[in-house]
Design a protein around this motif. Structure first.
Motif, short mmCIF file in Angstrom:
data_model
loop_
_atom_site.label_atom_id
_atom_site.label_comp_id
_atom_site.label_asym_id
_atom_site.label_seq_id
_atom_site.Cartn_x
_atom_site.Cartn_y
_atom_site.Cartn_z
N ARG A 1 -3.51 8.09 -86.17
CA ARG A 1 -4.17 9.34 -85.81
C ARG A 1 -3.65 9.92 -84.49
NH1 ARG A 1 -6.55 6.55 -89.18
NH2 ARG A 1 -7.92 7.40 -90.76
N ASN A 2 -2.52 9.38 -84.02
CA ASN A 2 -1.87 9.87 -82.79
C ASN A 2 -2.81 9.84 -81.58
OD1 ASN A 2 0.61 10.39 -84.12
ND2 ASN A 2 -0.29 12.25 -84.96
N GLU B 1 -7.61 15.61 -77.88
CA GLU B 1 -7.67 16.66 -78.92
C GLU B 1 -7.75 16.03 -80.31
OE1 GLU B 1 -4.55 19.90 -80.63
OE2 GLU B 1 -4.75 19.78 -78.45
N ASN B 2 -6.95 14.99 -80.56
CA ASN B 2 -6.94 14.33 -81.86
C ASN B 2 -8.25 13.60 -82.14
OD1 ASN B 2 -4.35 15.29 -82.30
ND2 ASN B 2 -3.39 13.45 -81.50
N SER C 1 -10.98 16.25 -82.95
CA SER C 1 -10.78 16.77 -84.31
C SER C 1 -11.27 15.77 -85.35
CB SER C 1 -9.30 17.09 -84.52
OG SER C 1 -9.07 17.48 -85.84
#
Length: 126
Positions: free
Chosen positions: A59-60, A78-79, A82
């Protein structure tokens, strides 16, 4: 760390790590604890911790720098937001809304409790 029956332990570990990032306890591009050390610290098999790290890499959220260790991905926050928003809206919120409806709990009452919770738990912390 105290684990629940659900979700899987590796997911609970990953969510704990995400929380540390969102709370700014672990910063962007910072090196994180090794798989072995985290396993020893929380008394969990390194294989389970490895699954959590794999989950976060997919998921980075973290990145593996070969021979150096794992680091927080620059886009981690941010990841995480989300991914967690998607999970919350799809799985957690419908149950909460259903219970609110069945128990005749007004959204304004929840809003007041939410504001108090944020003020008490996050705004006064340094």
């Amino acid at each position: 760390m105290v684990f629940k029956d659900s979700p899987a332990i590796y997911i609970q570990i990953a969510l704990y790590m995400c929380e540390q990032i969102l709370l700014k306890k672990w910063k962007s591009e910072e090196k994180i604890i090794s798989i072995r050390d985290l396993g020893e610290m929380i008394e969990i098999s390194p294989n389970t911790v490895q699954r959590a790290y794999d989950f976060l890499q997919q998921r980075n959220i973290i990145v593996n720098k070969r021979g150096v260790g794992f680091f927080i991905d620059p886009a981690a926050e941010e990841n995480i937001l989300s991914f967690r928003r998607e999970q919350f809206l799809e799985y957690e919120l419908p149950d909460m809304l259903r219970n609110m409806y069945l128990l005749k709990i007004d959204i304004k009452q929840v809003e007041k409790l939410y504001e108090k919770f944020v003020k008490t738990n996050f705004l006064n912390k340094k």
